[in-house]
Motif scaffolding. Sequence first.
Motif, PDB file in Angstrom:
ATOM      1  N   ARG A  51       0.830  -1.211   0.000  1.00  0.00           N
ATOM      2  CA  ARG A  51       0.000   0.000   0.000  1.00  0.00           C
ATOM      3  C   ARG A  51       0.865   1.262   0.000  1.00  0.00           C
ATOM      4  NH1 ARG A  51      -3.466   0.261   4.719  1.00  0.00           N
ATOM      5  NH2 ARG A  51      -2.326  -1.483   5.580  1.00  0.00           N
ATOM      6  N   ALA A  52       1.974   1.236   0.743  1.00  0.00           N
ATOM      7  CA  ALA A  52       2.870   2.388   0.782  1.00  0.00           C
ATOM      8  C   ALA A  52       3.541   2.619  -0.571  1.00  0.00           C
ATOM      9  CB  ALA A  52       3.930   2.195   1.867  1.00  0.00           C
ATOM     10  N   VAL A  53       3.966   1.549  -1.218  1.00  0.00           N
ATOM     11  CA  VAL A  53       4.627   1.671  -2.520  1.00  0.00           C
ATOM     12  C   VAL A  53       3.649   2.174  -3.570  1.00  0.00           C
ATOM     13  CG1 VAL A  53       5.705   0.358  -4.391  1.00  0.00           C
ATOM     14  CG2 VAL A  53       6.406  -0.048  -2.035  1.00  0.00           C
ATOM     15  N   LEU A  54       2.457   1.612  -3.611  1.00  0.00           N
ATOM     16  CA  LEU A  54       1.479   2.011  -4.619  1.00  0.00           C
ATOM     17  C   LEU A  54       1.010   3.448  -4.437  1.00  0.00           C
ATOM     18  CD1 LEU A  54      -0.630  -1.246  -4.928  1.00  0.00           C
ATOM     19  CD2 LEU A  54       1.026  -0.331  -6.556  1.00  0.00           C
ATOM     20  N   SER A  55       0.946   3.904  -3.207  1.00  0.00           N
ATOM     21  CA  SER A  55       0.512   5.280  -2.962  1.00  0.00           C
ATOM     22  C   SER A  55       1.693   6.257  -2.869  1.00  0.00           C
ATOM     23  CB  SER A  55      -0.317   5.354  -1.684  1.00  0.00           C
ATOM     24  OG  SER A  55       0.486   5.052  -0.566  1.00  0.00           O
ATOM     25  N   CYS A  56       2.927   5.725  -2.915  1.00  0.00           N
ATOM     26  CA  CYS A  56       4.146   6.537  -2.726  1.00  0.00           C
ATOM     27  C   CYS A  56       4.055   7.362  -1.451  1.00  0.00           C
ATOM     28  CB  CYS A  56       4.395   7.437  -3.929  1.00  0.00           C
ATOM     29  SG  CYS A  56       4.942   6.553  -5.378  1.00  0.00           S
ATOM     30  N   ASP A  57       3.549   6.743  -0.403  1.00  0.00           N
ATOM     31  CA  ASP A  57       3.355   7.436   0.870  1.00  0.00           C
ATOM     32  C   ASP A  57       3.860   6.563   2.009  1.00  0.00           C
ATOM     33  OD1 ASP A  57       2.573   9.085   2.928  1.00  0.00           O
ATOM     34  OD2 ASP A  57       0.438   8.647   2.715  1.00  0.00           O
TER      35      ASP A  57
END
Length: 73
Positions: A51-57
């Motif tokens: 989720r962090a990688v896909l949202s760049c967050d």
Amino acid sequence: MPPLTSLGSLPLLGCINDLIGKNKTCKYWLFGGLGSRGLLYHGWLGNIVARAVLSCDEHVIPSELVSWKNIKL
């Protein structure tokens, strides 16, 4: 080896662009230091990192798991 905290040895998760070079987006990520608990937590941690990688967050990742970035070497 992940650093020993008051919560024990925690996995190392997070964006490492600051360690490699300055980029606008998170291109390089760290997912390691699971140790023997990796068998138990790999699915949950993998979901968080995805989720962090896909949202760049990186803020999607719990603060305890990115606290290693605050340690001065």
